[in-house]
Design an enzyme around this catalytic site. Structure first.
Site, PDB file in Angstrom:
ATOM      1  N   ASP A   1       0.789  -1.290   0.115  1.00 16.48           N
ATOM      2  CA  ASP A   1      -0.101  -0.063   0.060  1.00 16.48           C
ATOM      3  C   ASP A   1       0.914   1.169  -0.064  1.00 16.48           C
ATOM      4  O   ASP A   1       2.196   1.105   0.345  1.00 16.48           O
ATOM      5  CB  ASP A   1      -0.825   0.148   1.028  1.00 16.48           C
ATOM      6  CG  ASP A   1      -1.929   1.247   1.407  1.00 16.48           C
ATOM      7  OD1 ASP A   1      -2.581   1.620   0.434  1.00 16.48           O
ATOM      8  OD2 ASP A   1      -1.857   1.971   2.364  1.00 16.48           O
ATOM      9  N   SER A   2       0.350   2.275  -0.231  1.00 21.70           N
ATOM     10  CA  SER A   2       0.972   3.789  -0.141  1.00 21.70           C
ATOM     11  C   SER A   2       1.635   3.770   1.128  1.00 21.70           C
ATOM     12  O   SER A   2       2.780   4.547   1.471  1.00 21.70           O
ATOM     13  CB  SER A   2       0.128   4.765  -0.809  1.00 21.70           C
ATOM     14  OG  SER A   2      -0.885   4.770   0.008  1.00 21.70           O
TER      15      SER A   2
ATOM     16  N   CYS B   1      -3.911  -0.990  -1.965  1.00 22.71           N
ATOM     17  CA  CYS B   1      -4.050   0.582  -2.194  1.00 22.71           C
ATOM     18  C   CYS B   1      -5.162   0.384  -3.451  1.00 22.71           C
ATOM     19  O   CYS B   1      -4.981   0.096  -4.419  1.00 22.71           O
ATOM     20  CB  CYS B   1      -2.743   1.060  -2.501  1.00 22.71           C
ATOM     21  SG  CYS B   1      -3.029   3.118  -2.843  1.00 22.71           S
TER      22      CYS B   1
ATOM     23  N   GLU C   1      -5.702   9.109   9.513  1.00 19.77           N
ATOM     24  CA  GLU C   1      -4.485   9.008  10.053  1.00 19.77           C
ATOM     25  C   GLU C   1      -4.318  10.085  11.367  1.00 19.77           C
ATOM     26  O   GLU C   1      -3.536   9.781  11.987  1.00 19.77           O
ATOM     27  CB  GLU C   1      -3.570   9.716   8.857  1.00 19.77           C
ATOM     28  CG  GLU C   1      -3.625   8.790   7.816  1.00 19.77           C
ATOM     29  CD  GLU C   1      -2.305   8.451   7.054  1.00 19.77           C
ATOM     30  OE1 GLU C   1      -1.273   9.208   7.401  1.00 19.77           O
ATOM     31  OE2 GLU C   1      -2.248   7.489   6.441  1.00 19.77           O
TER      32      GLU C   1
ATOM     33  N   CYS D   1     -11.337   3.066  -0.766  1.00 22.95           N
ATOM     34  CA  CYS D   1      -9.962   3.792  -0.114  1.00 22.95           C
ATOM     35  C   CYS D   1      -9.568   2.700   0.937  1.00 22.95           C
ATOM     36  O   CYS D   1     -10.335   2.687   1.855  1.00 22.95           O
ATOM     37  CB  CYS D   1     -10.188   5.188  -0.048  1.00 22.95           C
ATOM     38  SG  CYS D   1      -8.555   5.800   0.855  1.00 22.95           S
TER      39      CYS D   1
ATOM     40  N   HIS E   1      -8.271   3.550   3.752  1.00 21.48           N
ATOM     41  CA  HIS E   1      -8.574   4.300   5.063  1.00 21.48           C
ATOM     42  C   HIS E   1     -10.209   4.221   5.374  1.00 21.48           C
ATOM     43  O   HIS E   1     -10.354   4.181   6.623  1.00 21.48           O
ATOM     44  CB  HIS E   1      -8.228   5.769   4.804  1.00 21.48           C
ATOM     45  CG  HIS E   1      -6.583   5.691   4.965  1.00 21.48           C
ATOM     46  ND1 HIS E   1      -5.716   5.444   3.970  1.00 21.48           N
ATOM     47  CD2 HIS E   1      -5.783   6.140   5.886  1.00 21.48           C
ATOM     48  CE1 HIS E   1      -4.572   5.533   4.152  1.00 21.48           C
ATOM     49  NE2 HIS E   1      -4.507   6.250   5.435  1.00 21.48           N
TER      50      HIS E   1
HETATM   51  N1  DGL Z   1      -4.061   3.868   0.099  1.00 19.33           N
HETATM   52  C1  DGL Z   1      -4.671   5.014  -0.748  1.00 19.33           C
HETATM   53  C2  DGL Z   1      -5.775   4.262  -1.435  1.00 19.33           C
HETATM   54  O1  DGL Z   1      -6.483   3.303  -1.083  1.00 19.33           O
HETATM   55  C3  DGL Z   1      -4.930   6.096   0.188  1.00 19.33           C
HETATM   56  C4  DGL Z   1      -3.783   6.701   0.635  1.00 19.33           C
HETATM   57  C5  DGL Z   1      -3.088   7.507  -0.286  1.00 19.33           C
HETATM   58  O2  DGL Z   1      -3.602   8.464  -0.945  1.00 19.33           O
HETATM   59  O3  DGL Z   1      -2.103   7.143  -0.675  1.00 19.33           O
HETATM   60  O4  DGL Z   1      -6.403   4.942  -2.400  1.00 19.33           O
END
Ligand code: DGL
Length: 270
Positions: free
Chosen positions: A10-11, A73, A152, A184, A186
Site C-alpha cells: 500500500d502507499s 491500495c 491518520e 480507499c 482508510h
Molecule cells: N492507500 C490509498 C488508497 O487506497 C489512500 C492513501 C493515499 O492516497 O495514498 O487509495
C-alpha cells in the site's frame, strides 16, 4: 510453494485494513506488508507516478519470494493493476474487482456510489469495471480527499468526522444510491460514521472483499498454507517506522513488531 508468504503493499499504513482481513480469513499464511510511507499519499499523484511507485513496491515484494501479490491500495489498483499483472509471474489481485462484484450483488435499484481518493475517482476504474459487467448500472463517484488525513489523525467518530462526512456525502445521500463502495484503504475505519449518515445504504468494504478473493485464488492454485503455527507478519516501510507503528496500531488494533525500514531502489524488475 504453499509456505511462501503473501505479499501486500500500500502507499502507507491504510492497507493494514486489508492485511487485517486477510489475517482473519487465512490465519496460517505468512504475511509480508510493504507501506511506501516515504511517498504517501498516492491519491493526489498522476497515474504515471503511481504506476512507477507501484512497480517498485511489487518488485521489492517479489524478491522476497511471495506466492501472490495483493495490491491493497485502491489508487494503485485503479491505475497499475494491468501493468503489474503483465510484469509478475504470480497472481496479482487488486481491490477494484472484488469491491465491484460485491456492490453488484448488493444493489437492488441499480444505483451505486463510489468514494475514493482523487486519483482513484479520476481514473474511472470503478465505473469502468461496473459497466463492463453490467452496463445498465448508474454510478455516481465522489472524491473525499480529507478522509485520509482524518483517519491518520485518529478522528474516526464525533462531530468533526460527522461534519466532514456530511460535506462530502450530502449529494450522494440524496442521489438515490442504495449501495456505496468504500474505495480507499482508510475508509473502513470511518465506516461507523459513514453508515450513521448514509442510513439505509449498503456499504461495501473493499478490504473484506479482497481477502475473500485472495482465499479463493490461493485455494484455486492449491497454495493455501495448511501448516498451523505459521501466520507471522513482517512489515517494511520506506520512511521511519515510528509513525507507521503509531497509526498502524490503531488500524490493526494490536501491537506492531517486526518492522523494518527499506529502500525500494534495490533490485527493481524491468
Ligand atoms: N492507500 C490509498 C488508497 O487506497 C489512500 C492513501 C493515499 O492516497 O495514498 O487509495
Amino acid at each position: 510453494m504453499r509456505e511462501k508468504p503473501v505479499g501486500i503493499f500500500d502507499s502507507g499504513v491504510g492497507g493494514l485494513t486489508v492485511l487485517k482481513e486477510i489475517a482473519k480469513l487465512l490465519p496460517n499464511e505468512e504475511l509480508i506488508y510493504l507501506g511506501d510511507t516515504a511517498r504517501v499519499p498516492y491519491g493526489i499523484r498522476s497515474a504515471e507516478t503511481v504506476i512507477k511507485y507501484s512497480i517498485e513496491c511489487a518488485s521489492f515484494l517479489f524478491k522476497k519470494g511471495i506466492k501472490i501479490l495483493v495490491v491493497a491500495c485502491n489508487t494503485s489498483s485503479s491505475v497499475s493493476l494491468e501493468v503489474l499483472k503483465e510484469k509478475l509471474p504470480i497472481a496479482v489481485i487488486g481491490v477494484i474487482e472484488p469491491g465491484v462484484r460485491a456492490a453488484l450483488k448488493a444493489t437492488k435499484n441499480g444505483k451505486i456510489g463510489i468514494i475514493g481518493t482523487e486519483a482513484t475517482i479520476q481514473s474511472g476504474a470503478y465505473p469502468k469495471k461496473i459497466k463492463s459487467i453490467e452496463p445498465e448500472i448508474e454510478v455516481i463517484s465522489k472524491a473525499c480527499p480529507l478522509f485520509v488525513p482524518l483517519v491518520e489523525e485518529g478522528i474516526l467518530e464525533g462531530s468533526i468526522a460527522e461534519l466532514i462526512v456530511e460535506r462530502y456525502l450530502k449529494e450522494l445521500k440524496n442521489s438515490g444510491i442504495d449501495t456505496l463502495i468504500l474505495g480507499c484503504t482508510h475508509y473502513p475505519l470511518l465506516k461507523k460514521t459513514i453508515q450513521k449518515y448514509m442510513e439505509g445504504i449498503q456499504l461495501v468494504d473493499s478490504a473484506e472483499e479482497i481477502s475473500r478473493e485472495v482465499k479463493e485464488m490461493l485455494s484455486y492454485q492449491g497454495l493455501i498454507n495448511e501448516k498451523t503455527n505459521s501466520g507471522g507478519k513482517t512489515f517494511y516501510v520506506t520512511d521511519s517506522p515510528d509513525r507507521f507503528k503509531k497509526i498502524g496500531e490503531i488500524f490493526l488494533d494490536c501491537k506492531i513488531d517486526n518492522i523494518f525500514k527499506v529502500s525500494l531502489e534495490e533490485g527493481k524488475i524491468k
